[in-house]
Scaffold this motif. Structure first.
Motif, PDB file in Angstrom:
ATOM      1  N   ARG A 215     -48.749-132.983  28.167  1.00 25.36           N
ATOM      2  CA  ARG A 215     -50.169-133.333  28.217  1.00 25.36           C
ATOM      3  C   ARG A 215     -50.311-134.853  28.237  1.00 25.36           C
ATOM      4  O   ARG A 215     -49.703-135.550  27.420  1.00 25.36           O
ATOM      5  CB  ARG A 215     -50.867-132.767  26.979  1.00 25.36           C
ATOM      6  CG  ARG A 215     -52.353-133.082  26.951  1.00 25.36           C
ATOM      7  CD  ARG A 215     -52.979-132.449  25.725  1.00 25.36           C
ATOM      8  NE  ARG A 215     -54.408-132.651  25.689  1.00 25.36           N
ATOM      9  CZ  ARG A 215     -55.192-132.175  24.737  1.00 25.36           C
ATOM     10  NH1 ARG A 215     -54.673-131.457  23.748  1.00 25.36           N
ATOM     11  NH2 ARG A 215     -56.484-132.394  24.764  1.00 25.36           N
ATOM     12  N   TRP A 224     -55.511-131.143  32.082  1.00 24.52           N
ATOM     13  CA  TRP A 224     -54.123-130.689  31.952  1.00 24.52           C
ATOM     14  C   TRP A 224     -53.926-129.393  32.756  1.00 24.52           C
ATOM     15  O   TRP A 224     -52.957-129.232  33.500  1.00 24.52           O
ATOM     16  CB  TRP A 224     -53.872-130.483  30.470  1.00 24.52           C
ATOM     17  CG  TRP A 224     -52.487-130.267  29.998  1.00 24.52           C
ATOM     18  CD1 TRP A 224     -51.318-130.508  30.670  1.00 24.52           C
ATOM     19  CD2 TRP A 224     -52.122-129.775  28.699  1.00 24.52           C
ATOM     20  NE1 TRP A 224     -50.251-130.193  29.854  1.00 24.52           N
ATOM     21  CE2 TRP A 224     -50.720-129.753  28.650  1.00 24.52           C
ATOM     22  CE3 TRP A 224     -52.841-129.369  27.579  1.00 24.52           C
ATOM     23  CZ2 TRP A 224     -50.026-129.324  27.509  1.00 24.52           C
ATOM     24  CZ3 TRP A 224     -52.147-128.950  26.459  1.00 24.52           C
ATOM     25  CH2 TRP A 224     -50.762-128.924  26.416  1.00 24.52           C
ATOM     26  N   GLU A 243     -47.693-129.671  24.600  1.00 21.51           N
ATOM     27  CA  GLU A 243     -48.598-130.548  23.835  1.00 21.51           C
ATOM     28  C   GLU A 243     -47.723-131.522  23.047  1.00 21.51           C
ATOM     29  O   GLU A 243     -46.823-131.103  22.316  1.00 21.51           O
ATOM     30  CB  GLU A 243     -49.448-129.680  22.899  1.00 21.51           C
ATOM     31  CG  GLU A 243     -50.096-130.401  21.727  1.00 21.51           C
ATOM     32  CD  GLU A 243     -51.112-131.471  22.122  1.00 21.51           C
ATOM     33  OE1 GLU A 243     -51.842-131.263  23.102  1.00 21.51           O
ATOM     34  OE2 GLU A 243     -51.164-132.511  21.434  1.00 21.51           O
ATOM     35  N   ALA A 262     -54.593-126.709  20.605  1.00 20.96           N
ATOM     36  CA  ALA A 262     -54.273-126.453  22.022  1.00 20.96           C
ATOM     37  C   ALA A 262     -53.571-125.092  22.187  1.00 20.96           C
ATOM     38  O   ALA A 262     -53.648-124.493  23.257  1.00 20.96           O
ATOM     39  CB  ALA A 262     -53.396-127.561  22.580  1.00 20.96           C
TER      40      ALA A 262
END
Ligand code: PEP
Ligand code: MN
Length: 352
Positions: A215, A224, A243, A262
């Motif tokens: 990301r 993303w 992430e 996330a």
């Protein structure tokens, strides 16, 4: 658009529809799920009438429009079915997926010399990692900082692979290096700083190796997802999200804010697997174990942990690197949570 077939739809009917959609100028993608087959339709579908498409076969259950700007990576595109990214390594295939045991990737930030990379590979393998990470081409904020040993480091990764059979993950910064990196790497990493490099993303889509997409440090989840869409739209559906922490207003104690939300957010939006990197996410080795444990508990499909035989002497990211001994202990700690959430591969060596 996606076309959901009724359970038991004959393969010949799915093939007939495939040809029919192609004749309408669309690119159909067949996704065979556990219970149903789904055909994802990409192309100029804006003016198409879902009901008219539905009339093409009595075996069609439903025709749905994917409203999101990202299509192929969206959860809807596979009608909720998670995808699997299967990577072949000398030790056998490794599956990244919501339904597979968690995959642990470990190793130094940079490949420094043969002894350290082979030694680290042996240690992380013994602790249960399935992949060795290590940068040959390093994206550094300062042009005066160590830039990685480049191509010569690839030979050292190859030596570590030969010694352990681990899969190799390393970063591609320049599309011109894809070919040479692919000779040793099993997964190609696109780093945070290149997540918005659309020409690199297209090139990643035009080659065969699975891609680990980090990301961007200030990227929204949607940006993303769109970056992944670039890779998938260019022909490579084997993408893993990673992430690694986003820019924070308070970097006095932690380097970034590791966005663990996330995990459930991506889970609801995409079928692709999710990795968490608590090393870059926190920037400090003492915070890595808690965040790794939290990520596993929160449903991450994979973890990336920086490990260095002598962190205080590391050429990059020493402060966030675990020693091999600390990594051993972390794997034991993780095994407890991994078993509790049903995501631990029991073949992983149990350390005391
Ligand atoms: C890395 O993995 O070493 C790296 C440079 O990561 P990121 O792109 O997340 O900073
Ligand atoms: Mn690093």
């Amino acid at each position: 658009m996606i076309v959901v077939m009724k359970p038991g739809a004959p393969e010949s009917e799915v093939d007939r529809l495939d040809a029919e959609f192609r004749s309408l100028g669309l690119s159909p993608e067949k996704i065979v799920g556990k219970h149903k087959t789904v055909i994802g339709l990409v192309g100029e579908t804006v003016d198409m009438d879902a009901l008219q498409l539905q009339d093409l076969s009595p075996w069609i259950e439903q025709v749905l429009r994917v409203e999101k700007p990202y299509k192929r990576v969206s959860r809807e595109f596979r009608h909720g079915e998670p995808s699997e990214v299967i990577v072949s390594t000398p030790n056998g295939p490794v599956t990244f997926s919501q339904h597979a045991p968690v995959v642990v990737v470990a190793g130094p930030c940079s490949v420094e010399n043969e002894e350290m990379i082979v030694e680290t590979a042996r240690r992380v393998k013994a602790a249960g990692a399935q992949f060795l990470r290590g940068g040959a081409f390093k994206p550094r904020t300062s042009p005066y900082a160590f830039q990685g040993h480049g191509e010569s480091a690839l030979a050292l990764l190859a030596a570590a692979k030969e010694a352990t059979g681990l899969g190799i993950i390393t970063e591609v910064m320049d599309a011109a290096d894809i070919e040479v990196i692919s000779e040793v790497a099993d997964v190609l990493q696109v780093g945070a700083r290149n997540m918005h490099n659309f020409s690199l993303l297209k090139k990643m889509g035009a080659q065969d190796k699975p891609v680990l997409l980090k990301r961007g440090m200030s990227a929204t989840i949607e940006e993303w997802l769109m970056a992944a869409e670039y890779i998938v739209a260019a022909g490579n559906s084997n993408v893993i999200f990673c992430e690694r922490g986003i820019r924070t207003f308070d970097n006095q104690y932690a380097r970034n804010t590791l966005d663990l939300s996330a995990i459930p957010v991506l889970r609801s939006l995409t079928h692709l697997p999710i990795m968490i990197d608590p090393s870059h996410g926190t920037g400090k080795s003492e915070y890595v174990p808690s965040m790794a444990a939290a990520a596993l508990a929160a449903g991450a499909d994979s973890l990336m942990i920086e490990v260095h035989p002598n962190p205080s002497k590391a050429l990059s990211d020493g402060p966030q690197s675990l020693t091999p001994d600390r990594f051993d202990r972390l794997m034991t700690e993780l095994s407890v949570i991994g078993k509790a959430v049903g995501r631990w591969d029991t073949r992983v060596p149990a350390l005391i």
